[in-house]
Design a protein around this motif. Structure first.
Motif, mmCIF file in Angstrom:
data_model
loop_
_atom_site.group_PDB
_atom_site.id
_atom_site.type_symbol
_atom_site.label_atom_id
_atom_site.label_comp_id
_atom_site.label_asym_id
_atom_site.label_seq_id
_atom_site.Cartn_x
_atom_site.Cartn_y
_atom_site.Cartn_z
ATOM 1 N N LEU A 170 0.701 -1.139 -0.098
ATOM 2 C CA LEU A 170 0.138 -0.078 -0.005
ATOM 3 C C LEU A 170 0.922 1.201 0.018
ATOM 4 O O LEU A 170 0.478 2.222 -0.775
ATOM 5 C CB LEU A 170 -0.847 -0.028 1.337
ATOM 6 N N GLN A 171 1.979 1.206 0.580
ATOM 7 C CA GLN A 171 2.722 2.487 0.881
ATOM 8 C C GLN A 171 3.542 2.576 -0.287
ATOM 9 O O GLN A 171 3.718 3.792 -1.012
ATOM 10 C CB GLN A 171 3.906 2.280 1.842
ATOM 11 N N GLN A 216 1.099 4.190 -2.835
ATOM 12 C CA GLN A 216 1.038 5.506 -2.407
ATOM 13 C C GLN A 216 2.099 6.174 -3.186
ATOM 14 O O GLN A 216 1.946 7.328 -3.566
ATOM 15 C CB GLN A 216 0.797 5.812 -1.170
ATOM 16 N N THR A 217 3.237 5.811 -2.949
ATOM 17 C CA THR A 217 4.328 6.423 -3.453
ATOM 18 C C THR A 217 4.393 6.545 -5.159
ATOM 19 O O THR A 217 4.719 7.648 -5.573
ATOM 20 C CB THR A 217 5.627 5.603 -2.876
ATOM 21 N N GLU A 219 1.805 6.568 -7.055
ATOM 22 C CA GLU A 219 0.554 7.477 -7.260
ATOM 23 C C GLU A 219 1.174 8.991 -6.925
ATOM 24 O O GLU A 219 1.014 9.852 -7.795
ATOM 25 C CB GLU A 219 -0.472 7.253 -6.358
ATOM 26 N N ARG A 220 1.987 9.246 -5.863
ATOM 27 C CA ARG A 220 2.609 10.554 -5.758
ATOM 28 C C ARG A 220 3.668 10.837 -7.206
ATOM 29 O O ARG A 220 3.448 12.141 -7.471
ATOM 30 C CB ARG A 220 3.487 10.652 -4.475
#
Length: 152
Positions: A51-52, A55-56, A58-59
């Motif tokens: 998940l992290q 998210q990374t 996606e950023r």
């Protein structure tokens, strides 16, 4: 050396996306506790890491999208500059054509002026010759008259 525009800096490479629970390899399934050994904590930790990482990524994708938008704006600005430059070149081309026309007109007028000066010089020379001949004739007539009076 010229520095590139800040919006044109190279973007960092994307990290590969992690595999999700439904797409886990057998080795990851065993690590996640799917091998029957009751290690459920490791499975949650792996999901958290995935998940992290998601998210990374996606950023990073959002940053890249912002970079692409910035590049698009810069390209549009450059396009406007080139359009303005083309307009200036066109206007200057018209001015150069006008200058060339004026130069050609001046050259033709100068040629006509030279011809007129040559004609005027020839006319003045003829006029001087005529004046000299006329004065000689008048002098001869006066001389004849003076001699005729002197003889009588």
């Amino acid at each position: 050396a010229p520095r590139p525009h800040p919006s044109l800096q190279p973007l960092p490479p994307l990290k590969p996306l992690p595999q999700f629970a439904g797409e886990m390899s057998p080795a990851m399934d065993i690590e996640a506790g799917g091998g029957g050994e009751g290690g459920g904590g490791e499975g949650r930790q792996l999901q958290t890491q995935q998940l992290q990482a998601l998210q990374t990524n996606e950023r990073e994708m959002a940053e890249r999208e912002a970079g692409i938008t910035s590049i698009q704006r810069a390209v549009n600005d450059v396009s406007e500059i080139f359009q303005d430059l083309a307009l200036l070149v066109n206007e200057q081309g018209t001015q150069i054509d006008n200058i060339q026309t004026n130069i050609e007109t001046a050259a033709a007028s100068t040629t006509r002026g030279v011809r007129e000066l040559v004609r005027a010089d020839a006319s003045q020379r003829r006029q001087r010759k005529r004046t000299c001949c006329l004065m000689m004739c008048v002098l001869v007539i006066i001389l004849i008259i003076v001699l005729a009076i002197a003889i009588h």
